[in-house]
Design a protein around this motif. Sequence first.
Motif, PDB file in Angstrom:
ATOM      1  N   GLN A 204     -13.361  -8.990 -12.786  1.00  0.00           N
ATOM      2  CA  GLN A 204     -12.754  -7.699 -12.168  1.00  0.00           C
ATOM      3  C   GLN A 204     -13.221  -7.383 -10.880  1.00  0.00           C
ATOM      4  OE1 GLN A 204     -13.795  -8.222 -15.140  1.00  0.00           O
ATOM      5  NE2 GLN A 204     -12.836  -6.782 -16.696  1.00  0.00           N
ATOM      6  N   ASP A 205     -14.648  -7.403 -10.954  1.00  0.00           N
ATOM      7  CA  ASP A 205     -15.489  -6.984  -9.478  1.00  0.00           C
ATOM      8  C   ASP A 205     -15.327  -8.084  -8.503  1.00  0.00           C
ATOM      9  OD1 ASP A 205     -16.165  -4.692 -10.867  1.00  0.00           O
ATOM     10  OD2 ASP A 205     -18.200  -5.601 -11.397  1.00  0.00           O
ATOM     11  N   GLN A 206     -15.107  -9.172  -9.012  1.00  0.00           N
ATOM     12  CA  GLN A 206     -15.121 -10.442  -7.959  1.00  0.00           C
ATOM     13  C   GLN A 206     -13.777 -10.373  -7.267  1.00  0.00           C
ATOM     14  OE1 GLN A 206     -15.712 -14.253  -9.896  1.00  0.00           O
ATOM     15  NE2 GLN A 206     -18.054 -13.726 -10.289  1.00  0.00           N
ATOM     16  N   SER A 207     -12.699  -9.763  -7.973  1.00  0.00           N
ATOM     17  CA  SER A 207     -11.326  -9.878  -7.308  1.00  0.00           C
ATOM     18  C   SER A 207     -11.334  -8.918  -6.158  1.00  0.00           C
ATOM     19  CB  SER A 207     -10.451  -9.553  -8.332  1.00  0.00           C
ATOM     20  OG  SER A 207     -10.581  -8.161  -8.948  1.00  0.00           O
ATOM     21  N   THR A 208     -12.518  -7.890  -6.040  1.00  0.00           N
ATOM     22  CA  THR A 208     -12.258  -7.022  -4.939  1.00  0.00           C
ATOM     23  C   THR A 208     -13.699  -7.313  -4.064  1.00  0.00           C
ATOM     24  OG1 THR A 208     -13.422  -5.571  -6.146  1.00  0.00           O
ATOM     25  CG2 THR A 208     -10.955  -5.401  -6.073  1.00  0.00           C
ATOM     26  N   ALA A 209     -14.179  -8.444  -4.205  1.00  0.00           N
ATOM     27  CA  ALA A 209     -15.740  -8.657  -3.251  1.00  0.00           C
ATOM     28  C   ALA A 209     -15.309  -8.952  -1.927  1.00  0.00           C
ATOM     29  CB  ALA A 209     -16.263  -9.708  -4.226  1.00  0.00           C
ATOM     30  N   GLY A 210     -14.156  -9.461  -1.607  1.00  0.00           N
ATOM     31  CA  GLY A 210     -14.055  -9.956  -0.222  1.00  0.00           C
ATOM     32  C   GLY A 210     -12.877  -9.261   0.331  1.00  0.00           C
ATOM     33  N   ARG A 211     -12.313  -9.856   1.473  1.00  0.00           N
ATOM     34  CA  ARG A 211     -11.058  -9.490   2.086  1.00  0.00           C
ATOM     35  C   ARG A 211      -9.906 -10.101   1.392  1.00  0.00           C
ATOM     36  NH1 ARG A 211      -8.268 -11.818   6.600  1.00  0.00           N
ATOM     37  NH2 ARG A 211     -10.103 -13.229   6.729  1.00  0.00           N
ATOM     38  N   GLN A 212      -8.979  -9.086   0.873  1.00  0.00           N
ATOM     39  CA  GLN A 212      -7.841  -9.589   0.335  1.00  0.00           C
ATOM     40  C   GLN A 212      -6.962 -10.604   1.466  1.00  0.00           C
ATOM     41  OE1 GLN A 212      -6.802  -8.994  -2.861  1.00  0.00           O
ATOM     42  NE2 GLN A 212      -8.777  -8.002  -3.363  1.00  0.00           N
ATOM     43  N   TYR A 225      -7.972 -15.251  -7.996  1.00  0.00           N
ATOM     44  CA  TYR A 225      -8.134 -14.434  -9.268  1.00  0.00           C
ATOM     45  C   TYR A 225      -6.626 -14.118  -9.896  1.00  0.00           C
ATOM     46  CZ  TYR A 225      -6.377 -10.459  -6.408  1.00  0.00           C
ATOM     47  OH  TYR A 225      -5.769  -9.428  -5.520  1.00  0.00           O
ATOM     48  N   TRP A 226      -6.522 -13.876 -11.325  1.00  0.00           N
ATOM     49  CA  TRP A 226      -5.368 -13.811 -12.079  1.00  0.00           C
ATOM     50  C   TRP A 226      -5.581 -12.503 -12.588  1.00  0.00           C
ATOM     51  CZ3 TRP A 226      -7.427 -18.192 -10.858  1.00  0.00           C
ATOM     52  CH2 TRP A 226      -6.697 -19.506 -10.776  1.00  0.00           C
ATOM     53  N   GLY A 227      -4.330 -11.498 -12.530  1.00  0.00           N
ATOM     54  CA  GLY A 227      -4.387 -10.242 -13.079  1.00  0.00           C
ATOM     55  C   GLY A 227      -4.299  -9.254 -11.579  1.00  0.00           C
ATOM     56  N   SER A 228      -4.378  -8.124 -11.686  1.00  0.00           N
ATOM     57  CA  SER A 228      -4.457  -7.161 -10.338  1.00  0.00           C
ATOM     58  C   SER A 228      -5.827  -7.019  -9.858  1.00  0.00           C
ATOM     59  CB  SER A 228      -3.805  -5.804 -10.695  1.00  0.00           C
ATOM     60  OG  SER A 228      -4.549  -5.295 -11.645  1.00  0.00           O
ATOM     61  N   ALA A 229      -6.103  -6.646  -8.504  1.00  0.00           N
ATOM     62  CA  ALA A 229      -7.204  -6.562  -8.039  1.00  0.00           C
ATOM     63  C   ALA A 229      -8.047  -5.483  -8.573  1.00  0.00           C
ATOM     64  CB  ALA A 229      -7.067  -6.258  -6.548  1.00  0.00           C
ATOM     65  N   GLY A 230      -9.226  -5.566  -9.068  1.00  0.00           N
ATOM     66  CA  GLY A 230      -9.928  -4.529  -9.618  1.00  0.00           C
ATOM     67  C   GLY A 230      -9.903  -4.678 -11.314  1.00  0.00           C
ATOM     68  N   HIS A 234      -9.366 -13.351 -14.621  1.00  0.00           N
ATOM     69  CA  HIS A 234      -9.952 -14.921 -14.632  1.00  0.00           C
ATOM     70  C   HIS A 234     -10.151 -14.953 -13.105  1.00  0.00           C
ATOM     71  CE1 HIS A 234     -10.542 -19.006 -15.662  1.00  0.00           C
ATOM     72  NE2 HIS A 234      -9.487 -19.406 -14.668  1.00  0.00           N
ATOM     73  N   THR A 235     -10.920 -15.779 -12.642  1.00  0.00           N
ATOM     74  CA  THR A 235     -11.287 -16.264 -11.313  1.00  0.00           C
ATOM     75  C   THR A 235     -11.586 -17.808 -11.287  1.00  0.00           C
ATOM     76  OG1 THR A 235     -13.752 -15.631 -11.594  1.00  0.00           O
ATOM     77  CG2 THR A 235     -12.188 -13.998 -10.732  1.00  0.00           C
ATOM     78  N   THR A 265      -2.589 -14.824  -8.851  1.00  0.00           N
ATOM     79  CA  THR A 265      -2.144 -13.543  -8.608  1.00  0.00           C
ATOM     80  C   THR A 265      -2.339 -13.033  -7.000  1.00  0.00           C
ATOM     81  OG1 THR A 265      -2.308 -12.560 -10.849  1.00  0.00           O
ATOM     82  CG2 THR A 265      -1.870 -11.129  -9.168  1.00  0.00           C
ATOM     83  N   GLY A 266      -3.478 -13.367  -6.681  1.00  0.00           N
ATOM     84  CA  GLY A 266      -4.310 -12.951  -5.620  1.00  0.00           C
ATOM     85  C   GLY A 266      -5.543 -13.821  -5.258  1.00  0.00           C
ATOM     86  N   ALA A 267      -5.990 -13.597  -3.751  1.00  0.00           N
ATOM     87  CA  ALA A 267      -7.189 -14.246  -3.543  1.00  0.00           C
ATOM     88  C   ALA A 267      -7.948 -13.182  -2.587  1.00  0.00           C
ATOM     89  CB  ALA A 267      -6.728 -15.387  -2.605  1.00  0.00           C
ATOM     90  N   VAL A 268      -9.336 -13.528  -2.639  1.00  0.00           N
ATOM     91  CA  VAL A 268     -10.060 -12.679  -1.406  1.00  0.00           C
ATOM     92  C   VAL A 268     -11.073 -13.972  -0.709  1.00  0.00           C
ATOM     93  CG1 VAL A 268     -10.179 -10.668  -2.871  1.00  0.00           C
ATOM     94  CG2 VAL A 268     -11.782 -12.362  -3.400  1.00  0.00           C
ATOM     95  N   ARG A 269     -11.369 -13.753   0.446  1.00  0.00           N
ATOM     96  CA  ARG A 269     -12.288 -14.345   1.034  1.00  0.00           C
ATOM     97  C   ARG A 269     -13.478 -13.878   1.290  1.00  0.00           C
ATOM     98  NH1 ARG A 269      -8.784 -16.500   5.765  1.00  0.00           N
ATOM     99  NH2 ARG A 269      -7.602 -17.608   3.949  1.00  0.00           N
ATOM    100  N   VAL A 270     -14.831 -14.746   1.324  1.00  0.00           N
ATOM    101  CA  VAL A 270     -16.221 -14.208   1.473  1.00  0.00           C
ATOM    102  C   VAL A 270     -17.036 -14.892   2.280  1.00  0.00           C
ATOM    103  CG1 VAL A 270     -16.199 -12.901  -0.772  1.00  0.00           C
ATOM    104  CG2 VAL A 270     -16.879 -15.346  -0.641  1.00  0.00           C
ATOM    105  N   LEU A 271     -16.272 -16.177   2.826  1.00  0.00           N
ATOM    106  CA  LEU A 271     -16.915 -16.864   3.960  1.00  0.00           C
ATOM    107  C   LEU A 271     -16.019 -16.913   4.956  1.00  0.00           C
ATOM    108  CD1 LEU A 271     -17.742 -20.060   1.682  1.00  0.00           C
ATOM    109  CD2 LEU A 271     -19.376 -18.284   2.611  1.00  0.00           C
TER     110      LEU A 271
END
Length: 271
Positions: A204-212, A225-230, A234-235, A265-271
């Motif tokens: 849940q927290d990793q899905s909002t850890a970076g830029r969407q 991530y699978w499911g909604s952000a927050g 699954h990641t 469902t979505g993705a975040v970028r931390v690098l």
Amino acid sequence: MSLTAHIPSHRKPRQRSASTIALRAGVAGGVLSTIAVAGAAGPASADPVTETIEMPALNVAGLSEAVAQSAQATQQIVLDQELQAQEDAAAVKASQAAKKAKAEAVRKEEAAKAEAKKRAAAQERASRTAERTALSATTAGTSSKPSSSSSTPSGSVGTVIAFLKAQVGDAYVMGATGPNSWDCSSLVQAAFRQVGIDLPRVSQDQSTAGRQVGTSNLQVGDILYWGSAGSAWHTGVYIGDGKYLDAANPRKGVVIQDLSGYPATGAVRVL
């Protein structure tokens, strides 16, 4: 005195009382009874019978032999009991020794198995370490072509992907954090820790850890991530060519999969 007093016919009869008459009759009866008893007992008491009882002679020799035989039999019984007690004690001691030997053999066997398992685990860890080192050396100095972007991944991305690929084949265990078993979020967290990025522990927290960034502009190293952000359940990490790497489930473990088969469902970028 009258001259005719001595003549019985001329004596005046005496008056006797009834008690006197009864007394005299009793005395007379008693005397007659005594005479009769004495007469009957007289001949028997006159000649007493003398009888001599002979005691049997004791066989002293036979008695001594019987006593000796009885003592010998008693001694034999005691010896037999002592021998039986010694045999029973020896049997118990042998049984205890056998049990102790068996327990020791089992302990040594278990210790040998544990040692063999420990050596195998150490060899596996050494192999994984060597593999990770080789993958890091190979990927750190090369670029990976993204599937939908013209940018070139940095060396940190190569380190993350090398770590992830080195875990392929590990088990999936809910709540595990390595080194040989993971759940989805602990694997992602451990991979990015290799380059100094401290991600949250849960999906849940990793899905909002970076830029969407969505799923249409993915780059190697993006967190899927699978499911909604927050509230994702699954990641995984995108590794390029339409594929991602994740700790999938207890049946699959850590695997590389085609994103088209299970779109994120979505993705975040931390690098």
